[in-house]
Scaffold this motif. Sequence first.
Motif, PDB file in Angstrom:
ATOM      1  N   THR A 181       6.884   3.842  -0.824  1.00 16.60           N
ATOM      2  CA  THR A 181       6.134   2.627  -1.046  1.00 16.60           C
ATOM      3  C   THR A 181       6.209   2.681  -2.921  1.00 16.60           C
ATOM      4  OG1 THR A 181       4.101   3.812  -1.646  1.00 16.60           O
ATOM      5  CG2 THR A 181       5.018   3.073   1.013  1.00 16.60           C
ATOM      6  N   LEU A 212       3.293   7.858   0.149  1.00 21.77           N
ATOM      7  CA  LEU A 212       2.194   6.887  -0.015  1.00 21.77           C
ATOM      8  C   LEU A 212       1.368   6.907  -1.539  1.00 21.77           C
ATOM      9  CD1 LEU A 212       0.405   7.473   3.159  1.00 21.77           C
ATOM     10  CD2 LEU A 212       2.044   5.473   2.951  1.00 21.77           C
ATOM     11  N   ASP A 214       0.541   4.074  -5.248  1.00 21.92           N
ATOM     12  CA  ASP A 214      -0.276   3.000  -5.169  1.00 21.92           C
ATOM     13  C   ASP A 214       1.263   2.215  -6.784  1.00 21.92           C
ATOM     14  OD1 ASP A 214      -0.096   0.418  -4.881  1.00 21.92           O
ATOM     15  OD2 ASP A 214      -2.573   0.574  -4.523  1.00 21.92           O
ATOM     16  N   LEU A 225      -3.793   5.086  -4.003  1.00 20.12           N
ATOM     17  CA  LEU A 225      -3.830   4.062  -3.126  1.00 20.12           C
ATOM     18  C   LEU A 225      -5.229   3.096  -3.731  1.00 20.12           C
ATOM     19  CD1 LEU A 225      -2.630   5.998  -0.103  1.00 20.12           C
ATOM     20  CD2 LEU A 225      -1.828   5.379  -2.384  1.00 20.12           C
ATOM     21  N   TRP A 232      -1.096  -2.768   1.832  1.00 13.78           N
ATOM     22  CA  TRP A 232      -1.472  -1.446   2.583  1.00 13.78           C
ATOM     23  C   TRP A 232      -1.663  -2.131   4.011  1.00 13.78           C
ATOM     24  CZ3 TRP A 232       1.164   1.959   0.575  1.00 13.78           C
ATOM     25  CH2 TRP A 232       0.748   2.725  -0.614  1.00 13.78           C
ATOM     26  N   ARG A 233      -2.312  -3.309   4.137  1.00 19.69           N
ATOM     27  CA  ARG A 233      -2.025  -3.338   5.542  1.00 19.69           C
ATOM     28  C   ARG A 233      -0.704  -4.426   5.789  1.00 19.69           C
ATOM     29  NH1 ARG A 233      -7.059  -5.326   3.048  1.00 19.69           N
ATOM     30  NH2 ARG A 233      -9.241  -4.909   4.281  1.00 19.69           N
ATOM     31  N   SER A 261      -7.997   8.399  -1.462  1.00 23.22           N
ATOM     32  CA  SER A 261      -6.804   7.343  -1.418  1.00 23.22           C
ATOM     33  C   SER A 261      -6.816   7.399   0.036  1.00 23.22           C
ATOM     34  CB  SER A 261      -6.214   8.512  -2.323  1.00 23.22           C
ATOM     35  OG  SER A 261      -5.022   7.767  -3.412  1.00 23.22           O
ATOM     36  N   LEU A 265      -7.746   3.995   1.943  1.00 27.05           N
ATOM     37  CA  LEU A 265      -7.133   3.677   3.417  1.00 27.05           C
ATOM     38  C   LEU A 265      -8.076   3.786   5.187  1.00 27.05           C
ATOM     39  CD1 LEU A 265      -3.644   5.972   3.313  1.00 27.05           C
ATOM     40  CD2 LEU A 265      -4.071   2.601   2.895  1.00 27.05           C
TER      41      LEU A 265
END
Length: 272
Positions: A181, A212, A214, A225, A232-233, A261, A265
């Motif tokens: 990501t 995953l 950020d 994250l 993320w949504r 993290s 979520l």
Amino acid sequence: MSSLPVVGAAMTIDELENHRDWLFEKSRDLELQSFIDADVLNGDWTPRADRARKLLDGFRGRVGIHGPFWGFIIASQDPDIRAVVSRRMLQGLDVCAAIGGTHMVIHSPYTTWGYNNLDNNPGERESIIDYSHQTMRQAVKRAEEIDCTLVIENIEDKDPHIRVALAESFNSPAVAVSIDTGHAHYAHGSTGAPPVDYYVHAAGNRLGHVHLQDADGYADRHWPLGQGTVNWRAVFAALAKVESNPRLIIEIKDKSKIIASAEYLASIGVAQ
């Protein structure tokens, strides 16, 4: 019982000891980062593998490794380089066989420069696929034999579809797509690529694995994250449409923030 996807994490064997309870609690997916370096693969890595097996005794989650990647690409024009890369990949798969690993991350051969020049040089698209096949031929066969999947991770990829086509060209269940990501967010912010959720849509059911992390769209941050600007949504809404059950692996620099993290979520209602 929650229907939200369960996330796992990438870590070294040392860090596995610190996160063992968290991993076992929900049979979270695990990616070991202790077998990346050439000096490890060229040496006696069996004590590391033995330690990993001992720590994972009774574990029900899926296990894999990040494969070697330093200093090479899988689509080199040089046959001698391709031979070295092939050997490195086979070494990584030997580790997978030893620890029961069922995925190994490898890096995409596509670059930002290549995006602008693939159609400038006749035959360049086909050459990259051909060189990749020459490099990976033995590894794909070995992966099939041990029920392991080579997942091709985006690095500089600006086109989210081209790596998917490369994976499909092998016509093998042992080759799938990985999405990082943070890498996708860098490409979106710095090179004009589409946003991260587009990469998920492009991969579809060829998607086998997700890193995953950020980031800010400028560099490969590997932040916890919630610390960066990845949407993320939108990412998890796209993942909800994928039926291939990809491994969702938190891959951040500060391993002490792995659980935080996952909790982030959970706090926004997208995963557990």
